[in-house]
Design an enzyme around this catalytic site. Structure first.
Site, PDB file in Angstrom:
ATOM      1  N   GLU A 158       0.863  -1.187   0.000  1.00 43.69           N
ATOM      2  CA  GLU A 158       0.000   0.000   0.000  1.00 43.69           C
ATOM      3  C   GLU A 158       0.899   1.237   0.000  1.00 43.69           C
ATOM      4  O   GLU A 158       1.102   1.890   1.023  1.00 43.69           O
ATOM      5  CB  GLU A 158      -0.925  -0.020   1.217  1.00 43.69           C
ATOM      6  CG  GLU A 158      -1.876  -1.214   1.226  1.00 43.69           C
ATOM      7  CD  GLU A 158      -2.654  -1.366   2.526  1.00 43.69           C
ATOM      8  OE1 GLU A 158      -2.667  -0.417   3.335  1.00 43.69           O
ATOM      9  OE2 GLU A 158      -3.250  -2.449   2.739  1.00 43.69           O
ATOM     10  N   HIS A 217      -3.301   4.186   4.535  1.00 45.64           N
ATOM     11  CA  HIS A 217      -3.441   2.847   3.956  1.00 45.64           C
ATOM     12  C   HIS A 217      -4.151   2.950   2.611  1.00 45.64           C
ATOM     13  O   HIS A 217      -4.573   4.033   2.191  1.00 45.64           O
ATOM     14  CB  HIS A 217      -4.247   1.939   4.899  1.00 45.64           C
ATOM     15  CG  HIS A 217      -3.560   1.671   6.209  1.00 45.64           C
ATOM     16  ND1 HIS A 217      -3.015   0.440   6.529  1.00 45.64           N
ATOM     17  CD2 HIS A 217      -3.322   2.472   7.275  1.00 45.64           C
ATOM     18  CE1 HIS A 217      -2.479   0.500   7.735  1.00 45.64           C
ATOM     19  NE2 HIS A 217      -2.659   1.723   8.217  1.00 45.64           N
ATOM     20  N   GLU A 251      -7.887   5.174   5.094  1.00 47.34           N
ATOM     21  CA  GLU A 251      -7.855   4.438   3.814  1.00 47.34           C
ATOM     22  C   GLU A 251      -8.091   5.474   2.724  1.00 47.34           C
ATOM     23  O   GLU A 251      -9.187   6.022   2.586  1.00 47.34           O
ATOM     24  CB  GLU A 251      -8.952   3.369   3.794  1.00 47.34           C
ATOM     25  CG  GLU A 251      -8.863   2.352   4.925  1.00 47.34           C
ATOM     26  CD  GLU A 251      -7.796   1.291   4.699  1.00 47.34           C
ATOM     27  OE1 GLU A 251      -7.253   1.240   3.567  1.00 47.34           O
ATOM     28  OE2 GLU A 251      -7.512   0.518   5.635  1.00 47.34           O
TER      29      GLU A 251
END
Length: 496
Positions: free
Chosen positions: A131, A229, A311
């Site tokens: 990631e 992430h 995220e």
């Protein structure tokens, strides 16, 4: 004498080993046999072990990696930034990865490297090796702040009033190997001590990258932080796990403040708040999917640091030509989250009324079972809170009288200093010790406590040696002596 000394040393080490042996308690409630948590094995063989190894990942091709900085290129970019923006930055390493890559951190401030009564924020990227978007965005953030300092209001606010620390990659080995885990194939976001399953809290048993973060947090006195992430588009907040391991909303003591911080990021994002999967673009970690050994929960519990897991892209490893768009979508969110440390919450310093020295006191909010500690050198504290509510702020420290006051937190932050009065017992101790030539200011009191701790350790060692000698001379009376010592120990107050 050398033989006796060796025997005594081995006895002491044996006693320490016995004291540190794990108990049969698995966790606080919950049947792991019925509901094993992700990242953990069952009770096979009577043991419960962390399962941090994963092997099934989609292959990352050379075409996917094209346009991303390699580890050596990233290190070069960090050092280049440090030279170009030396007036507002410094770089330092918090340790090395398994394969020896330095974990470089960029600090951005108008007084980098100097301790000030200001909040500190940290960004951590590339926790998972596959990631990599976070490492690229964090370098873009650093360069944007450098380029826009003194011309952009938000950039100037952050540089002047926050100490921002940026770790572009926590997992350089995983990035180089194109996989989630580090060089030992361990998922670093399952490698931290966990409140629900404290199976192995021995620091040296963890990965070097994890240990580096833990030491960094303990020494850094961070107010808040975020890790970046990929694979979804949502702002995740604690708790990440639940006590019974089920997928359910598990609120931390500061749940309302965490939801505010997550919503601030989501609303500032181009489209995160429009998510069809997550209402408002935010989620409680345990409600989404429980994990154990996560970094954000550990930061909050052990570091006094309010951390979010962000995220920031649906695709874990998007094409490099998409990075400018992803940066544009996340830039305002990243800036607003850091600036919130100054724009909201309650901030101040704590002093002693007797000598004016700063105090590392604890700050509590009535009704919230959580505390933050002021720094030991400047006595400054920074407490994240949700705007628009009334709070009763309480400050306490051993040897001083507790103080508190009620505030109404509006849209702006509140500045609140405290001056604590020594209690009567402390005043008497001050007079007594002063007669022996000790000034006993705030710093000397802390040194005195540390000295007393050392004395207790020496006494403990002497007692262990005495018990060993008694065992050799009068084996039959050993149990009685041990029982007697246990009773005496339970009556003694613990020195904190």
């Amino acid at each position: 004498m050398e033989l006796v000394s060796l025997v005594l040393k081995r006895l002491f080490l044996l006693l320490l080993a016995l004291l540190s042996c794990p108990t049969n308690t698995i966790a606080r409630g919950g049947d792991l046999g019925a509901h094993p948590p992700p990242g953990f094995m069952g009770r096979g063989g009577g043991l419960l072990a962390r399962r941090l190894f994963e092997d099934n990942y989609p292959e990352i091709t050379d075409e996917m990696t094209r346009g991303y900085m390699s580890n050596s290129e990233l290190e070069e970019a960090v050092k280049k930034f440090s030279k170009r923006c030396a007036n507002i930055s410094r770089i330092y390493s918090i340790g090395k990865s398994v394969q020896g890559y330095p974990l470089w951190v960029i600090e951005i401030s108008d007084k980098p490297g100097q301790e000030e009564p200001e909040p500190s924020f940290k960004f951590v990227g590339n926790v998972h090796g596959d990631e990599p978007v976070g490492r690229e965005l964090l370098m873009l953030l650093a360069n944007w702040l450098c380029d826009n300092y003194m011309t952009d209001t938000l950039a100037t606010l952050i540089v002047k009033h926050v100490h921002l620390h940026i770790l572009p990659t926590m997992n350089p080995d995983g990035f180089a190997l194109r996989r989630r885990g580090n060089a030992n194939n361990v998922d670093l976001n399952r490698d931290f001590p966990d409140q629900f399953y404290p199976i192995n809290d021995i620091k040296h048993s963890r990965q070097p990258e994890t240990r580096a973060i833990m030491t960094w947090v303990k020494e850094g006195h961070f107010t808040a932080s975020a890790s970046l992430h990929g694979g979804a588009l949502v702002a995740n907040y604690p708790w990440d796990g639940s006590q019974d391991t089920r997928k359910q909303y598990t609120a931390s003591p500061d749940d309302k403040t965490f939801r505010y911080m997550a919503s601030l990021y989501s609303r500032s994002h181009y489209n995160m708040s429009l998510s069809q999967e997550f209402e408002g673009g935010i989620t409680n970690g345990a409600l989404w999917y429980p994990i154990y050994g996560g970094m954000q929960d550990w930061n909050y519990i052990h570091g006094g640091c309010f951390e979010l897991t962000l995220e920031i892209s649906d695709n874990k490893w998007p094409q490099a030509n998409e990075l400018p768009i992803i940066w544009d979508y996340n830039r305002k969110s990243m800036l607003n989250l850091v600036a919130s440390l100054v724009k909201t919450g309650v901030h101040g310093r704590i002093f002693s009324s007797k000598d004016g020295h700063p105090l590392p006191a604890s700050v509590m909010i009535k009704g919230i079972n959580y505390k933050v500690n002021a720094s030991s050198t400047l006595g400054d504290y920074h407490r994240m809170l949700t705007p628009g509510e009334s709070y009763e702020v309480m400050v306490s420290m051993p040897g001083f009288q507790q103080k508190g006051t009620r505030i109404l937190l509006g849209d702006e932050s509140a500045s609140l200093d405290f001056i604590l009065d020594p209690d009567e017992a402390t005043k008497n101790e001050h007079t007594s010790v002063k007669g022996f030539g000790c000034s006993c200011d705030g710093k000397d009191k802390l040194e005195l406590v540390e000295y007393l701790r050392g004395v207790h350790l020496e006494i403990y060692i002497l007692v262990c040696i005495s018990l060993f000698l008694c065992f050799l001379l009068r084996r039959k009376t050993l149990c009685k002596l041990l029982n007697r010592r246990k009773q005496i120990t339970q009556k003694r107050p613990v020195v904190v």
